[in-house]
Design a protein around this motif. Structure first.
Motif, PDB file in Angstrom:
ATOM      1  N   GLY A  92       0.857  -1.303  -0.072  1.00 42.90           N
ATOM      2  CA  GLY A  92       0.057  -0.144   0.034  1.00 42.90           C
ATOM      3  C   GLY A  92       0.872   1.269   0.089  1.00 42.90           C
ATOM      4  N   PRO A  93       0.454   2.428   0.601  1.00 46.98           N
ATOM      5  CA  PRO A  93      -0.879   2.584   1.557  1.00 46.98           C
ATOM      6  C   PRO A  93      -2.101   2.950   0.714  1.00 46.98           C
ATOM      7  CG  PRO A  93       0.585   4.733   1.383  1.00 46.98           C
ATOM      8  CD  PRO A  93       1.224   3.590   0.668  1.00 46.98           C
ATOM      9  N   ASP A 102      -1.738   1.928   6.486  1.00 51.28           N
ATOM     10  CA  ASP A 102      -0.313   2.079   6.772  1.00 51.28           C
ATOM     11  C   ASP A 102       0.221   0.663   6.537  1.00 51.28           C
ATOM     12  OD1 ASP A 102       1.986   2.987   6.984  1.00 51.28           O
ATOM     13  OD2 ASP A 102       1.854   3.583   8.724  1.00 51.28           O
ATOM     14  N   THR A 103       0.577   0.220   5.472  1.00 50.03           N
ATOM     15  CA  THR A 103       0.959  -1.290   5.242  1.00 50.03           C
ATOM     16  C   THR A 103       2.258  -1.426   5.400  1.00 50.03           C
ATOM     17  OG1 THR A 103       1.297  -0.480   2.867  1.00 50.03           O
ATOM     18  CG2 THR A 103      -0.920  -1.503   3.416  1.00 50.03           C
ATOM     19  N   ASP A 108       4.381   2.959  -2.480  1.00 47.38           N
ATOM     20  CA  ASP A 108       4.503   4.214  -3.401  1.00 47.38           C
ATOM     21  C   ASP A 108       5.955   4.648  -3.559  1.00 47.38           C
ATOM     22  OD1 ASP A 108       4.484   4.670  -0.777  1.00 47.38           O
ATOM     23  OD2 ASP A 108       3.853   6.777  -0.657  1.00 47.38           O
ATOM     24  N   PHE A 109       6.871   4.190  -2.574  1.00 47.03           N
ATOM     25  CA  PHE A 109       8.339   4.469  -3.014  1.00 47.03           C
ATOM     26  C   PHE A 109       8.805   3.375  -4.270  1.00 47.03           C
ATOM     27  CE2 PHE A 109       9.810   5.309   1.792  1.00 47.03           C
ATOM     28  CZ  PHE A 109       8.821   6.080   1.821  1.00 47.03           C
ATOM     29  N   LYS A 110       8.369   2.549  -4.290  1.00 41.84           N
ATOM     30  CA  LYS A 110       8.749   1.697  -5.466  1.00 41.84           C
ATOM     31  C   LYS A 110       8.296   2.346  -6.673  1.00 41.84           C
ATOM     32  CE  LYS A 110       8.967  -2.955  -5.034  1.00 41.84           C
ATOM     33  NZ  LYS A 110       8.729  -4.220  -4.682  1.00 41.84           N
ATOM     34  N   TYR A 135      -2.101  -2.817  -4.999  1.00 39.42           N
ATOM     35  CA  TYR A 135      -1.997  -1.320  -4.949  1.00 39.42           C
ATOM     36  C   TYR A 135      -1.407  -0.874  -6.246  1.00 39.42           C
ATOM     37  CZ  TYR A 135       0.542   2.788  -3.753  1.00 39.42           C
ATOM     38  OH  TYR A 135       1.047   4.120  -3.684  1.00 39.42           O
ATOM     39  N   HIS A 136      -0.531  -1.427  -6.872  1.00 40.12           N
ATOM     40  CA  HIS A 136       0.105  -0.839  -8.170  1.00 40.12           C
ATOM     41  C   HIS A 136      -1.039  -1.100  -9.426  1.00 40.12           C
ATOM     42  CE1 HIS A 136       4.031  -1.675  -6.035  1.00 40.12           C
ATOM     43  NE2 HIS A 136       3.973  -0.516  -6.207  1.00 40.12           N
TER      44      HIS A 136
END
Length: 321
Positions: A92-93, A102-103, A108-110, A135-136
């Motif tokens: 996630g998140p 809050d996974t 999101d960084f990736k 998520y993605h």
């Protein structure tokens, strides 16, 4: 039995229609097996989620469906309680009506590392192999992908995806609970993602060929995986565990992985990102309270796993079919 009829109807109208020759029987079998154990309870959780209307949907900067003002305090309490019944949340998140899931992984960084290097997704048909809870998939849709399919056989990931999609029932975003081994060689996807899967495969070359089999000619593969430093002959084959994971088989160097892809007929193979996994990107949270990265590293030397192997180093490699 779970109902995939809407997805089948979409397949019948697009270039993936040949998938209908095998998929319905596979999902019928999966559904029969899934309706036992925890999955049955997770379905009750999803059924009990209250109907809501999202005044705002955001997929470009984050995955957000609705605002806190869209729902009552009682609904917010109910939604939070029900979603926490689907722990652990790993990828996630998500922000659902102001409720922050809050996974464990800040996926999101990736995504922000990958996005600048890929071809535009607008109008594309996209496959994400080993997509987790999806998520993605939402981020791909946010970049304009026309039709997004994730595959992952995990019952929990599928339930989590169902829960998130409850708040944004976009028919263009789908998670199908099968593995890549069950897919016929469709050769129709414009873009295929595989992030965090290769090292879990006992036969990495066969897996890379399976990814290739899903791409149309000229299509793009985005491969993100663990790597080690070394030349084209360097491949780490861990013992029983790597970073406490039992199912890690092959961790190649970037040079070795590039060589594998070239041997399989991929072209324009290029490394676009190399990143040491940080304690900010993977950590324990209220939504995933099991062990996490800090528990997998040597307590006195974070450059090593607890078993003494090199700490997780992740590469993003892009190639064309």
């Amino acid at each position: 039995m779970l109902d995939f009829s809407a997805f089948y109807a979409q397949l019948a109208q697009n270039k993936l229609h040949r998938w209908l020759e095998t998929l319905p029987a596979q999902l019928a079998n999966w559904s029969k097996e899934a309706l036992h154990g925890d999955f049955k309870q997770w379905q009750k959780v999803i059924t009990n989620l209250p109907p809501t209307s999202a005044s705002q949907i955001e997929l470009k900067q984050q995955v957000q469906f609705g605002t806190a003002e869209d729902i009552s305090a009682g609904q917010a309490q109910q939604i939070r309680y029900l979603l926490q019944q689907l722990k652990p949340w790993r990828k996630g998140p998500f922000n659902i009506h102001g409720i922050e899931i809050d996974t464990e992984w800040r996926s999101d960084f990736k995504w922000h590392r990958v996005l600048p290097h890929i071809s535009a997704l607008k109008g594309r048909t996209v496959l994400d192999v080993g997509c987790g809870s999806g998520y993605h998939l939402w981020r791909m849709r946010g970049e304009g992908a026309d039709f997004v399919v994730g595959i992952d056989p995990s019952q929990l990931f599928y339930a989590q995806f169902q829960a998130i999609k409850h708040f944004n029932p976009d028919p263009a975003v789908n998670l199908i609970p099968i593995g890549i081994d069950e897919m016929p060689p469709l050769k129709q996807f414009d873009t295929v993602f595989s992030m965090g899967v290769l090292y879990h495969r006992r036969s990495p070359l066969d897996f890379l060929q399976q990814l290739k089999n899903q791409l149309r000619p000229g299509g793009e593969l985005i491969l993100e995986t663990l790597v080690v430093e070394g030349d084209e002959h360097t491949v780490l084959v861990p013992g029983e565990r790597y970073a406490k994971m039992r199912n890690v088989w092959f961790i190649p160097s970037v040079a070795a992985l590039t060589h594998w892809l070239s041997r399989l007929g991929f072209s324009q193979v290029r490394l676009v990102d190399l990143n040491q996994t940080s304690l900010a990107e993977q950590r324990k949270t209220d939504w995933m309270d099991n062990e996490s990265l800090i528990d997998f590293l040597d307590a006195t030397d974070h450059s090593k796993t607890i078993e003494g192997y090199p700490a997780p180093l992740r590469a993003v490699i892009i190639a064309n079919n």
